[in-house]
Design an enzyme around this catalytic site. Structure first.
Site, PDB file in Angstrom:
ATOM      1  N   LYS A  11       0.825  -1.211   0.000  1.00  0.00           N
ATOM      2  CA  LYS A  11       0.000   0.000   0.000  1.00  0.00           C
ATOM      3  C   LYS A  11       0.862   1.264   0.000  1.00  0.00           C
ATOM      4  O   LYS A  11       2.071   1.204   0.261  1.00  0.00           O
ATOM      5  CB  LYS A  11      -0.942  -0.041   1.208  1.00  0.00           C
ATOM      6  CG  LYS A  11      -1.956  -1.199   1.139  1.00  0.00           C
ATOM      7  CD  LYS A  11      -2.958  -1.118   2.271  1.00  0.00           C
ATOM      8  CE  LYS A  11      -3.986  -2.234   2.186  1.00  0.00           C
ATOM      9  NZ  LYS A  11      -5.031  -2.120   3.243  1.00  0.00           N
ATOM     10  N   TYR A  51     -12.401  -1.560  -3.785  1.00  0.00           N
ATOM     11  CA  TYR A  51     -12.921  -1.738  -2.421  1.00  0.00           C
ATOM     12  C   TYR A  51     -14.443  -1.591  -2.358  1.00  0.00           C
ATOM     13  O   TYR A  51     -14.988  -1.280  -1.297  1.00  0.00           O
ATOM     14  CB  TYR A  51     -12.236  -0.755  -1.470  1.00  0.00           C
ATOM     15  CG  TYR A  51     -10.857  -1.212  -1.029  1.00  0.00           C
ATOM     16  CD1 TYR A  51     -10.696  -2.314  -0.186  1.00  0.00           C
ATOM     17  CD2 TYR A  51      -9.708  -0.548  -1.435  1.00  0.00           C
ATOM     18  CE1 TYR A  51      -9.447  -2.744   0.231  1.00  0.00           C
ATOM     19  CE2 TYR A  51      -8.437  -0.973  -1.025  1.00  0.00           C
ATOM     20  CZ  TYR A  51      -8.320  -2.071  -0.188  1.00  0.00           C
ATOM     21  OH  TYR A  51      -7.086  -2.500   0.242  1.00  0.00           O
ATOM     22  N   ASN A 114      -2.083   0.328   6.530  1.00  0.00           N
ATOM     23  CA  ASN A 114      -1.596  -0.907   7.148  1.00  0.00           C
ATOM     24  C   ASN A 114      -0.708  -1.762   6.225  1.00  0.00           C
ATOM     25  O   ASN A 114      -0.718  -2.983   6.289  1.00  0.00           O
ATOM     26  CB  ASN A 114      -2.767  -1.715   7.741  1.00  0.00           C
ATOM     27  CG  ASN A 114      -3.789  -2.111   6.701  1.00  0.00           C
ATOM     28  OD1 ASN A 114      -3.632  -1.801   5.521  1.00  0.00           O
ATOM     29  ND2 ASN A 114      -4.814  -2.820   7.119  1.00  0.00           N
ATOM     30  N   HIS A 117      -2.155  -5.410   1.509  1.00  0.00           N
ATOM     31  CA  HIS A 117      -3.467  -6.036   1.325  1.00  0.00           C
ATOM     32  C   HIS A 117      -3.255  -7.529   1.109  1.00  0.00           C
ATOM     33  O   HIS A 117      -2.271  -7.932   0.486  1.00  0.00           O
ATOM     34  CB  HIS A 117      -4.160  -5.449   0.091  1.00  0.00           C
ATOM     35  CG  HIS A 117      -5.317  -6.269  -0.394  1.00  0.00           C
ATOM     36  ND1 HIS A 117      -6.556  -6.213   0.197  1.00  0.00           N
ATOM     37  CD2 HIS A 117      -5.408  -7.196  -1.386  1.00  0.00           C
ATOM     38  CE1 HIS A 117      -7.362  -7.068  -0.431  1.00  0.00           C
ATOM     39  NE2 HIS A 117      -6.698  -7.676  -1.394  1.00  0.00           N
ATOM     40  N   GLU A 128      -9.386 -10.135  -7.847  1.00  0.00           N
ATOM     41  CA  GLU A 128      -8.441  -9.037  -7.638  1.00  0.00           C
ATOM     42  C   GLU A 128      -7.232  -9.145  -8.564  1.00  0.00           C
ATOM     43  O   GLU A 128      -6.733  -8.141  -9.083  1.00  0.00           O
ATOM     44  CB  GLU A 128      -8.021  -9.016  -6.160  1.00  0.00           C
ATOM     45  CG  GLU A 128      -9.179  -8.606  -5.256  1.00  0.00           C
ATOM     46  CD  GLU A 128      -8.930  -8.828  -3.772  1.00  0.00           C
ATOM     47  OE1 GLU A 128      -9.850  -8.542  -2.983  1.00  0.00           O
ATOM     48  OE2 GLU A 128      -7.834  -9.288  -3.385  1.00  0.00           O
TER      49      GLU A 128
END
Ligand code: ATP
Ligand code: MG
Length: 140
Positions: A11, A51, A114, A117, A128
């Site tokens: 990320k 998302y 965070n 993913h 995905e």
């Protein structure tokens, strides 16, 4: 039977901090093979699409903004029991709750930023991976 592929993103927070190499090293050392990978950047619209399952959640707008705030690395990974083993390697969504030695415990800045993913099912891993990689890019 559990599938052997999962999908990951490094990320924007981890990419910006220069932690991509260290994270990829942990992923490879845990036995995952990289079968497709690229550095790219999501637009807010594409982040919203990726998302979409979270669109009713209170954090959705912030999440889309954050995920389009800078470059990311997207990759398809291969290993037996890939989805479950990768979620174990990355740790809990909130780094405060992540187990010692997990990628999020080491690199995540917050519950939102965070670091990585990881797909939550074989079905979503395929969806995905297809979101980011065309058939031509998935030659392995
Ligand atoms: P990911 O899908 O990114 O692997 P996850 O499956 O652990 O993470 P999800 O519940 O799918 O967690 O949430 C998707 C992402 O939304 C999280 O990784 C995090 O970046 C963000 N997020 C989740 N919960 C919150 C929250 N309470 N506040 C802010 N951001 C959140
Ligand atoms: Mg998730």
């Amino acid at each position: 039977m559990a599938g052997n592929r999962t999908f990951t993103m490094i990320k924007p927070d981890a990419f910006e901090a220069g932690n991509s190499g260290a994270i990829l090293k942990m992923i490879e050392e845990a036995g995952f093979k990289i079968v497709a990978m690229k550095a790219t950047r999501l637009t807010p619209e594409l982040a919203g699409k990726f998302y979409e399952v979270h669109k009713e959640r209170p954090f959705y707008a912030d999440l889309c903004k954050y995920m389009s705030s800078g470059p990311i690395i997207a990759a398809i990974l291969e290993k037996n029991n890939a989805v479950e083993d990768f979620r174990t390697l990355i740790g809990a969504t909130n780094p405060a709750n992540a187990a010692e030695g997990t990628i999020r415990k080491i690199f995540a800045k917050s519950i939102e930023a965070n670091a990585v993913h990881g797909s939550d099912s074989d079905e979503n891993a395929a969806i995905e991976g297809n979101f980011y990689f065309s058939q031509l890019e998935r030659v392995i």
